[in-house]
Motif scaffolding. Structure first.
Motif, mmCIF file in Angstrom:
data_model
loop_
_atom_site.group_PDB
_atom_site.id
_atom_site.type_symbol
_atom_site.label_atom_id
_atom_site.label_comp_id
_atom_site.label_asym_id
_atom_site.label_seq_id
_atom_site.Cartn_x
_atom_site.Cartn_y
_atom_site.Cartn_z
ATOM 1 N N GLN A 103 39.621 -3.332 1.328
ATOM 2 C CA GLN A 103 39.614 -3.222 -0.140
ATOM 3 C C GLN A 103 40.034 -4.780 -0.738
ATOM 4 O OE1 GLN A 103 42.741 -0.591 -1.088
ATOM 5 N NE2 GLN A 103 41.710 1.078 -0.808
ATOM 6 N N ASN A 104 40.452 -5.814 0.213
ATOM 7 C CA ASN A 104 41.026 -6.829 -0.224
ATOM 8 C C ASN A 104 40.346 -7.806 0.705
ATOM 9 O OD1 ASN A 104 42.802 -6.021 -2.432
ATOM 10 N ND2 ASN A 104 43.886 -4.993 -0.636
ATOM 11 N N GLN A 105 39.084 -8.018 0.798
ATOM 12 C CA GLN A 105 38.283 -8.667 1.953
ATOM 13 C C GLN A 105 38.657 -10.262 1.441
ATOM 14 O OE1 GLN A 105 34.212 -7.724 1.990
ATOM 15 N NE2 GLN A 105 34.608 -5.824 3.235
ATOM 16 N N GLU A 106 38.408 -10.703 0.206
ATOM 17 C CA GLU A 106 38.708 -12.296 0.112
ATOM 18 C C GLU A 106 40.091 -12.656 0.259
ATOM 19 O OE1 GLU A 106 39.583 -9.809 -3.648
ATOM 20 O OE2 GLU A 106 37.884 -9.669 -2.369
ATOM 21 N N HIS A 107 41.124 -11.748 0.171
ATOM 22 C CA HIS A 107 42.563 -12.108 0.533
ATOM 23 C C HIS A 107 42.845 -11.976 2.060
ATOM 24 C CE1 HIS A 107 43.113 -12.375 -3.801
ATOM 25 N NE2 HIS A 107 42.952 -11.207 -4.089
ATOM 26 N N SER A 108 42.215 -11.058 2.668
ATOM 27 C CA SER A 108 42.670 -10.908 4.196
ATOM 28 C C SER A 108 42.123 -11.808 4.888
ATOM 29 C CB SER A 108 42.321 -9.337 4.375
ATOM 30 O OG SER A 108 41.045 -9.184 4.298
ATOM 31 N N LYS A 109 41.057 -12.386 4.575
ATOM 32 C CA LYS A 109 40.278 -13.170 5.605
ATOM 33 C C LYS A 109 41.277 -14.309 6.510
ATOM 34 C CE LYS A 109 37.764 -16.560 3.749
ATOM 35 N NZ LYS A 109 36.717 -17.246 3.214
ATOM 36 N N ASP A 110 42.161 -14.904 5.559
ATOM 37 C CA ASP A 110 42.965 -15.916 6.465
ATOM 38 C C ASP A 110 44.513 -15.442 6.431
ATOM 39 O OD1 ASP A 110 40.736 -17.559 6.891
ATOM 40 O OD2 ASP A 110 40.720 -18.668 4.862
ATOM 41 N N PHE A 111 44.678 -14.117 6.125
ATOM 42 C CA PHE A 111 46.145 -13.795 6.036
ATOM 43 C C PHE A 111 46.773 -13.751 7.518
ATOM 44 C CE2 PHE A 111 49.312 -10.336 6.435
ATOM 45 C CZ PHE A 111 50.141 -10.944 5.396
ATOM 46 N N LYS A 112 47.875 -14.339 7.573
ATOM 47 C CA LYS A 112 48.801 -14.323 8.849
ATOM 48 C C LYS A 112 50.150 -14.299 8.256
ATOM 49 C CE LYS A 112 45.970 -17.506 11.422
ATOM 50 N NZ LYS A 112 45.945 -18.607 12.181
ATOM 51 N N ALA A 113 50.846 -13.057 9.024
ATOM 52 C CA ALA A 113 52.101 -12.718 8.551
ATOM 53 C C ALA A 113 53.037 -13.219 9.502
ATOM 54 C CB ALA A 113 52.507 -11.279 8.589
ATOM 55 N N THR A 114 54.124 -13.775 9.214
ATOM 56 C CA THR A 114 55.293 -14.463 9.734
ATOM 57 C C THR A 114 56.264 -13.476 9.900
ATOM 58 O OG1 THR A 114 56.620 -15.346 7.997
ATOM 59 C CG2 THR A 114 54.807 -16.762 8.973
ATOM 60 N N ALA A 115 57.395 -13.666 10.836
ATOM 61 C CA ALA A 115 58.223 -12.517 11.026
ATOM 62 C C ALA A 115 59.342 -12.434 9.699
ATOM 63 C CB ALA A 115 59.289 -13.053 12.292
ATOM 64 N N SER A 116 59.516 -13.559 8.979
ATOM 65 C CA SER A 116 60.460 -13.582 7.898
ATOM 66 C C SER A 116 59.435 -12.889 6.754
ATOM 67 C CB SER A 116 60.765 -14.949 7.449
ATOM 68 O OG SER A 116 59.547 -15.638 7.287
ATOM 69 N N TRP A 117 58.274 -13.285 6.831
ATOM 70 C CA TRP A 117 57.506 -12.208 5.660
ATOM 71 C C TRP A 117 57.791 -10.915 6.148
ATOM 72 C CZ3 TRP A 117 53.556 -8.600 5.695
ATOM 73 C CH2 TRP A 117 52.873 -8.509 4.651
ATOM 74 N N CYS A 118 57.404 -10.418 7.188
ATOM 75 C CA CYS A 118 57.640 -9.055 7.556
ATOM 76 C C CYS A 118 58.896 -8.359 6.843
ATOM 77 C CB CYS A 118 57.301 -8.692 8.921
ATOM 78 S SG CYS A 118 55.523 -9.105 9.278
ATOM 79 N N SER A 119 60.046 -9.178 7.577
ATOM 80 C CA SER A 119 61.285 -8.726 7.113
ATOM 81 C C SER A 119 61.356 -8.492 5.714
ATOM 82 C CB SER A 119 62.172 -9.515 7.836
ATOM 83 O OG SER A 119 62.242 -10.971 7.265
ATOM 84 N N ARG A 120 61.018 -9.528 4.913
ATOM 85 C CA ARG A 120 61.201 -9.602 3.329
ATOM 86 C C ARG A 120 60.476 -8.169 2.600
ATOM 87 N NH1 ARG A 120 60.526 -14.980 4.016
ATOM 88 N NH2 ARG A 120 58.532 -14.767 3.044
ATOM 89 N N PHE A 121 58.979 -8.204 3.515
ATOM 90 C CA PHE A 121 58.060 -6.995 2.897
ATOM 91 C C PHE A 121 58.758 -5.657 2.887
ATOM 92 C CE2 PHE A 121 54.911 -4.082 4.283
ATOM 93 C CZ PHE A 121 54.035 -3.771 3.060
ATOM 94 N N ILE A 122 59.370 -5.380 4.478
ATOM 95 C CA ILE A 122 60.164 -4.248 4.810
ATOM 96 C C ILE A 122 61.196 -3.998 3.692
ATOM 97 C CG2 ILE A 122 61.567 -3.249 6.608
ATOM 98 C CD1 ILE A 122 59.766 -4.424 8.547
ATOM 99 N N GLU A 123 61.904 -5.109 3.483
ATOM 100 C CA GLU A 123 63.046 -5.003 2.247
ATOM 101 C C GLU A 123 62.573 -4.616 0.919
ATOM 102 O OE1 GLU A 123 66.585 -7.725 0.809
ATOM 103 O OE2 GLU A 123 66.122 -8.019 2.724
ATOM 104 N N ARG A 124 61.340 -5.268 0.617
ATOM 105 C CA ARG A 124 60.813 -5.057 -0.850
ATOM 106 C C ARG A 124 60.203 -3.657 -0.769
ATOM 107 N NH1 ARG A 124 58.508 -10.145 -0.067
ATOM 108 N NH2 ARG A 124 56.525 -9.120 0.694
#
Length: 107
Positions: free
Chosen positions: A64-85
């Motif tokens: 659904q988001n090909q233009e955004h997901s092409k270079d996406f890399k998640a860090t550990a801090s991003w993952c923890s904030r995503f989980i909290e949000r």
């Protein structure tokens, strides 16, 4: 580890300001730590609990988001904030309950 081998675990823990348990763990995993690349910070391993769900979620979002997901890399801090949000949790229910003492009613 060299200091712990020449002295002892307790002296090494005092010298470097870590717990004695940590020194014991390092000494037991010495061969893994020495073979690990210098730029790697932790030995994170393991398999996903729900690999099919993860794959479906990633595929669905990426399609659904090909233009955004092409270079996406998640860090550990991003993952923890995503989980909290997202109000998600990383806990898993256990099946073993704590056994109450036999003389609980007497007390």
């Amino acid at each position: 580890m060299a200091y712990a081998q020449s002295h002892n675990n307790c002296a090494a823990s005092r010298e470097y300001g870590v717990t004695e348990k940590m020194v014991r763990d390092w000494r037991s995993k010495e061969h893994l730590l020495r073979s690990m690349p210098r730029n790697k910070c932790a030995m994170r391993r393991g398999t996903a609990h729900w690999p099919i769900l993860e794959k479906h979620s990633v595929d669905m979002w990426a399609k659904q988001n090909q233009e955004h997901s092409k270079d996406f890399k998640a860090t550990a801090s991003w993952c923890s904030r995503f989980i909290e949000r997202s109000n998600l949790v990383l806990r898993q229910k256990t099946k073993i309950t704590q056994k109450l003492p036999a003389d609980l009613n007497c007390k």
